[in-house]
Design an enzyme around this catalytic site. Structure first.
Site, short mmCIF file in Angstrom:
data_model
loop_
_atom_site.label_atom_id
_atom_site.label_comp_id
_atom_site.label_asym_id
_atom_site.label_seq_id
_atom_site.Cartn_x
_atom_site.Cartn_y
_atom_site.Cartn_z
N GLU A 1 10.04 13.93 1.44
CA GLU A 1 9.29 14.72 0.48
C GLU A 1 8.99 16.04 1.18
O GLU A 1 8.11 16.13 2.03
CB GLU A 1 7.97 14.04 0.08
CG GLU A 1 7.25 14.81 -1.02
CD GLU A 1 5.77 14.47 -1.18
OE1 GLU A 1 5.29 14.54 -2.32
OE2 GLU A 1 5.09 14.18 -0.19
N HIS B 1 5.05 9.73 -9.38
CA HIS B 1 3.67 9.30 -9.59
C HIS B 1 2.67 10.44 -9.51
O HIS B 1 1.47 10.21 -9.59
CB HIS B 1 3.33 8.24 -8.54
CG HIS B 1 3.38 8.79 -7.14
ND1 HIS B 1 4.57 9.24 -6.58
CD2 HIS B 1 2.43 9.00 -6.21
CE1 HIS B 1 4.32 9.70 -5.37
NE2 HIS B 1 3.04 9.56 -5.11
N ASP B 2 3.16 11.66 -9.30
CA ASP B 2 2.26 12.80 -9.16
C ASP B 2 2.32 13.77 -10.33
O ASP B 2 1.42 14.59 -10.49
CB ASP B 2 2.62 13.60 -7.89
CG ASP B 2 2.31 12.84 -6.61
OD1 ASP B 2 1.36 12.04 -6.60
OD2 ASP B 2 3.03 13.05 -5.61
N ASP C 1 7.32 3.44 1.79
CA ASP C 1 6.79 4.80 1.79
C ASP C 1 6.01 4.99 3.09
O ASP C 1 5.04 4.28 3.34
CB ASP C 1 5.86 4.94 0.57
CG ASP C 1 5.70 6.35 0.08
OD1 ASP C 1 5.59 7.25 0.92
OD2 ASP C 1 5.66 6.54 -1.14
N ASP D 1 6.47 10.65 3.20
CA ASP D 1 5.43 11.39 2.50
C ASP D 1 5.11 12.71 3.21
O ASP D 1 4.96 12.74 4.44
CB ASP D 1 4.16 10.52 2.47
CG ASP D 1 3.05 11.12 1.65
OD1 ASP D 1 3.17 11.16 0.43
OD2 ASP D 1 2.04 11.56 2.26
C1 GLC Z 1 2.33 13.01 -1.51
C2 GLC Z 1 2.20 11.86 -2.47
C3 GLC Z 1 0.85 11.93 -3.16
C4 GLC Z 1 -0.22 11.84 -2.11
C5 GLC Z 1 -0.04 12.92 -1.05
C6 GLC Z 1 -0.92 12.68 0.16
O1 GLC Z 1 2.44 14.23 -2.14
O2 GLC Z 1 3.26 11.87 -3.38
O3 GLC Z 1 0.70 10.94 -4.12
O4 GLC Z 1 -1.48 11.95 -2.71
O5 GLC Z 1 1.27 13.01 -0.58
O6 GLC Z 1 -0.42 11.65 0.95
#
Ligand code: GLC
Length: 541
Positions: A268, A328-329, A99, A204
């Protein structure tokens, strides 16, 4: 089987390292723990492991705040463990994706520590610094909001008497990617891991990296009421800019330096489907972008049909839609289904038989549910810093969990105390769900009727059946109310998937002659008629 790049037909399993398996009894998962459990991942039949960040970090955002991209946080292990993880995964035929947090670092990163010291130091321009407006510059430079919407993305620094941009949390300052030294340093981070054999990266917050260099205000999105209170800003000048699409291509070029196997980039990114599609270019940008619509699904044949149809049009072969039901969110899917395992089985059949790359979040394969944790006990910074004012009786009832801890509780391996995540007597970093005694890998692994065994059967079928593995997809028309159906075609071979989302039994005529898999033992095929019990799915050929 079919000659196509490995990532086009892979299946992704997401591991959140802190919660997967604790090998040294400190209550926190670690890399050695993940290595111990690679057999589980390979046996269930996944193709790729995506590991959420384990790099050096003060853990304010549990690893998404990196203070050294080329080292490992001590609670997770060492660099040697990370190398072992790659090697051991490869030894089991698994690909590994790390990641990469490119948009921001931790404010504890030495780069930021230096950058914030003065306006003239070597790293002064490595982050996004701006003078404020008004007297003394104490008014924010513009209207850009953090991804959490509730607050400005600008943070004041007394040392520089300037504002810095932090698009997520204040402790995560945004890097200035317009600076070529930053760009090179971050590309070198990618190279560092590519040289160690990782098969690619989950990127990310990728959509937010290249902001408008003129710092123009984001326009206000008109809302129906037009009320000041509810006005929402569009993100035209902060997200998915043309420069950001170009960055996808540049990063791809870095990956192209390391061929055999091809390395994959999974973004993402958030935005309209057409915008997401731009990241793939002509096959020379990111290879995959997560499609998040399924995260907040409405459990109905119509909902999924509409989405699949849109994705098929936008991502025709060789492009691949990348389906996500959990991560995970966001809330666990079983909780969105009112705990109904029959429905979870329907979704599993759909997810693993669609054309595209499915992602499965650790524990989804055994039906792990949210673990209620009151806001006052939250460790998640979003819950602690931004929403701690939300009354508990309200928070408790929200369908979307504010406290992300609730979907990050320890993986449930067996029925022992602490569910086999860490030794009994040790306090895990988050509580184990009370249902772990029965809902766990050991129990479900021994029960052919379990969700885990269904995942296993589906993944096996997907790898053995060419139409499911590599075939095109055609949605079927004219099916009974509440039934979603599609064909997967590869050369002369066809597989048919029928999913009954309704509360009633359904009968569907079908030219197929064999039932390859059923989520419900009552389902059957007789005289070219398929009987689908309520909330069931079948694969036929
Ligand atoms: C993404 C991740 C999340 C994180 C955020 C900041 O959305 O999935 O868990 O807190 O980015 O890096």
């Amino acid at each position: 089987m079919v000659d196509q790049p490995w990532w086009q037909s892979t299946t992704i399993y997401q591991v959140y390292p802190r919660s997967y398996a604790d090998s040294n009894g400190d209550g926190i998962g670690d890399l050695a723990g993940i290595i111990d459990k690679l057999d589980h991942i390979a046996e269930v039949g996944f193709g790729t492991v995506w590991v959420s960040p384990f790099f050096s970090s003060p853990q304010e955002d549990f690893g998404y705040d990196v203070s050294d991209y080329c080292d490992v946080a001590p609670e997770y292990g060492t660099l040697a463990d990370a190398e072992q993880l790659v090697e051991q995964a490869h030894a089991r035929g698994l690909k590994v994706v790390f990641d990469l947090v490119l948009n921001h670092t931790s404010d504890q990163h030495p780069w930021f520590q230096e950058s914030r010291r003065s306006r003239t130091n070597d790293k002064a321009d490595w982050y996004i610094w701006r003078d404020g407006r008004g007297k003394g510059g104490r008014r924010k430079p513009n209207n850009w909001r953090s991804a959490l919407e509730v607050r400005s993305a600008w943070q004041w620094s007394e040392e520089r008497r300037q504002w810095f941009l932090a698009s997520f949390l204040p402790c995560q300052p945004d890097l200035n990617w317009w600076n070529t030294d930053v760009r090179q340093a971050m590309f070198d981070v990618a190279r560092f891991w590519l040289e160690r054999g990782v098969d690619g990266f989950r990127l990310d917050m990728f959509g937010a990296i290249m902001k408008d260099p003129q710092f123009r205000n984001n326009p206000i999105k008109p809302t129906s009421g037009g009320s000041e209170l509810f006005r929402i800003w569009r993100r035209d000048f902060t997200d998915n800019t043309d420069a950001n699409i170009d960055l996808a291509h540049e990063l791809r070029e870095v990956c192209e330096e390391y061929r055999d196997p091809e390395r994959v980039l999974i973004g993402e990114v958030f935005g309209r489907h057409e915008v997401l599609r731009r990241y793939l270019g002509e096959g020379d940008g990111l290879q995959l972008v997560f499609l998040f619509d399924f995260l907040m699904f409405r459990y109905s044949a119509e909902f999924f049909r509409r989405k699949i149809s849109a994705y098929e049009a936008l991502f025709p072969p060789p492009f691949q839609p990348t389906y996500v039901i959990e991560n995970h969110d966001r809330t666990r899917s079983i909780d969105r289904l009112g705990g109904d395992l029959r429905k979870a089985r329907v979704l599993a059949v759909m997810l693993l038989t669609l054309r595209g790359v499915p992602t499965v979040y650790m524990g989804q394969e055994i039906g792990m549910s949210n673990t209620y944790i009151p806001l006052r006990d939250a460790q998640d910074p979003i819950a602690r810093h931004y929403f701690s004012w939300v009354p508990e009786f309200v928070s408790k009832r929200l369908p979307e969990r504010i406290n992300r801890d609730e979907v990050r509780t320890p993986m449930q391996w067996d029925g022992s105390s602490n569910a086999g995540f860490c030794p009994g007597g040790v306090e895990p970093w988050l509580p184990v769900n009370a249902n772990a005694a029965t809902r766990n890998v050991a129990v479900e692994g021994g029960d052919p009727a379990s969700l885990l065994c269904l995942y296993r059967d589906l993944l096996r079928l997907r790898s053995e059946c060419a139409p499911l593995h590599s075939g095109r997809l055609r949605l079927l028309d004219g099916l009974a109310d509440g039934v979603l159906g599609y064909e997967r075609n590869y050369e002369e071979r066809t597989a048919v998937v029928l999913l009954n989302f309704s509360d009633d039994e359904r009968r569907v005529r079908s030219r197929t002659s064999e039932m390859l898999l059923a989520s419900d033992p009552v389902a059957h095929l007789r005289d070219h008629e398929v009987l689908l019990p309520p909330h069931s799915g079948v694969v036929l050929a």
